[in-house]
Write an enzyme that holds these catalytic residues in place. Structure first.
Site, short mmCIF file in Angstrom:
data_model
loop_
_atom_site.label_atom_id
_atom_site.label_comp_id
_atom_site.label_asym_id
_atom_site.label_seq_id
_atom_site.Cartn_x
_atom_site.Cartn_y
_atom_site.Cartn_z
N CYS A 163 2.25 24.65 3.24
CA CYS A 163 3.39 24.42 2.36
C CYS A 163 3.29 25.35 1.15
O CYS A 163 2.24 25.41 0.50
CB CYS A 163 3.39 22.97 1.90
SG CYS A 163 4.67 22.59 0.67
N CYS A 204 2.61 23.28 -2.34
CA CYS A 204 1.34 22.65 -2.74
C CYS A 204 0.14 23.13 -1.94
O CYS A 204 -0.96 22.62 -2.12
CB CYS A 204 1.45 21.13 -2.64
SG CYS A 204 1.62 20.53 -0.94
N CYS A 231 7.08 17.93 3.35
CA CYS A 231 5.65 17.87 3.08
C CYS A 231 5.34 16.51 2.46
O CYS A 231 5.99 16.10 1.51
CB CYS A 231 5.27 19.00 2.12
SG CYS A 231 3.56 18.93 1.53
N CYS A 284 3.97 17.03 -1.50
CA CYS A 284 4.81 17.42 -2.65
C CYS A 284 6.29 17.15 -2.42
O CYS A 284 7.09 17.33 -3.34
CB CYS A 284 4.58 18.89 -3.00
SG CYS A 284 5.29 20.08 -1.83
N CYS A 331 11.62 22.05 13.82
CA CYS A 331 12.32 23.28 13.53
C CYS A 331 12.24 23.51 12.02
O CYS A 331 12.94 22.85 11.25
CB CYS A 331 13.77 23.15 14.01
SG CYS A 331 14.68 24.69 14.03
#
Length: 163
Positions: free
Chosen positions: A73, A76, A121, A124, A144
């Site tokens: 991510c 974060c 995520c 975060c 996706c």
């Protein structure tokens, strides 16, 4: 209560969740103000990761990644997916059949043409993409993802690929 009041209340209940960004929802281990997110992300990254936008099809360099490694991510640095779960879906976005354990969370994403399942995520709250039930075995799922929400860290220590 009048019919107008019922209709207005129903419309507000439908539209309010769609207008809220992940940044306003809170409850994540990593939190930042909208200004802090804007400072660390490009306009395009902010649109996708914090406003639940979608990057252009076939625009991510992560589509071509096939080397062993981990997708993280951008918000974060949490590890999200590994290459061995990546597959060519033909959609124009990086696709995976499974995330790493305790890496993502989902929520309903209502729209004009029905409700999809949004993936974000779980550390975060950054918007990553959507999950669909048309993927390959062993899960039958297709995560996706917007490549702009992630970066790739190769297993061999080579150069990081930014989505």
């Amino acid at each position: 209560m009048s019919r107008r009041g019922i209709l207005a209340g129903g419309a507000a209940m439908f539209l309010l969740p769609a207008c809220m960004s992940n940044a306003e929802e809170g409850g994540f281990e990593v939190t930042r103000s909208a200004d802090q997110w804007r400072e660390m992300l490009s306009d395009a990254e902010y649109d996708v990761m914090r406003e639940e936008g979608t990057e252009a099809r076939n625009s991510s360099p992560l589509n071509a990644v096939k080397a062993p490694g981990t997708f993280h991510c951008k918000g974060c640095d949490q590890a999200l997916f590994v290459t061995r779960t990546k597959f060519e879906s033909g959609t124009g976005w990086p696709s995976f059949y499974a995330p790493l354990e305790n890496a993502v969370a989902t929520k309903p994403d209502p729209g004009l043409f029905g409700t999809r399942t949004e993936v974000h995520c779980d550390r975060c709250g950054s918007h990553l993409g959507h999950v669909f039930e048309d993927g390959p075995e062993p899960t039958g799922l297709r995560y996706c993802m917007n490549g702009i929400s992630m970066y790739f860290e190769p297993e061999d220590g080579g150069a990081r690929v930014i989505g």
